[in-house]
Design a protein around this motif. Sequence first.
Motif, PDB file in Angstrom:
ATOM      1  N   SER A  62      -0.196  -5.587  -5.392  1.00 26.71           N
ATOM      2  CA  SER A  62      -1.133  -4.686  -6.084  1.00 26.71           C
ATOM      3  C   SER A  62      -1.440  -3.468  -5.219  1.00 26.71           C
ATOM      4  O   SER A  62      -1.471  -2.334  -5.714  1.00 26.71           O
ATOM      5  N   HIS A  64       0.463  -2.291  -2.871  1.00 25.78           N
ATOM      6  CA  HIS A  64       1.704  -1.504  -2.812  1.00 25.78           C
ATOM      7  C   HIS A  64       1.827  -0.609  -4.038  1.00 25.78           C
ATOM      8  O   HIS A  64       2.150   0.582  -3.915  1.00 25.78           O
ATOM      9  N   ARG A  65       1.558  -1.144  -5.234  1.00 29.77           N
ATOM     10  CA  ARG A  65       1.659  -0.347  -6.465  1.00 29.77           C
ATOM     11  C   ARG A  65       0.691   0.835  -6.449  1.00 29.77           C
ATOM     12  O   ARG A  65       0.989   1.886  -7.009  1.00 29.77           O
ATOM     13  N   ARG A  70       5.451   4.949  -8.027  1.00 28.91           N
ATOM     14  CA  ARG A  70       6.838   5.257  -8.395  1.00 28.91           C
ATOM     15  C   ARG A  70       6.883   6.647  -9.004  1.00 28.91           C
ATOM     16  O   ARG A  70       5.970   7.061  -9.700  1.00 28.91           O
TER      17      ARG A  70
END
Length: 81
Positions: A62, A64-65, A70
């Motif tokens: 979580s 990291h996101r 992206r």
Amino acid sequence: MKQQQAAAAGGGIAGPQRWLDPVLYVQMLEMRAAGASFHAIAARLNRFGVKSAHGGRWYGASIHRILVPRPVQAQGEQESG
């Protein structure tokens, strides 16, 4: 001070993380810059009782996101690879 940093970063939040408190976002960035792993950041948030968007626990994925978004693809653009 942290609120000023968050404001200077344009709130620091884009896309699905709009629910995230900008001060918390800046703190996550600072922990990461200090060398903390995504898992360590999640563990610290859990230890201090900070709830995720769904009111539950934090996980390294979580974090990291949130911290490594992206790139957004233009409509009709295909992924290379």
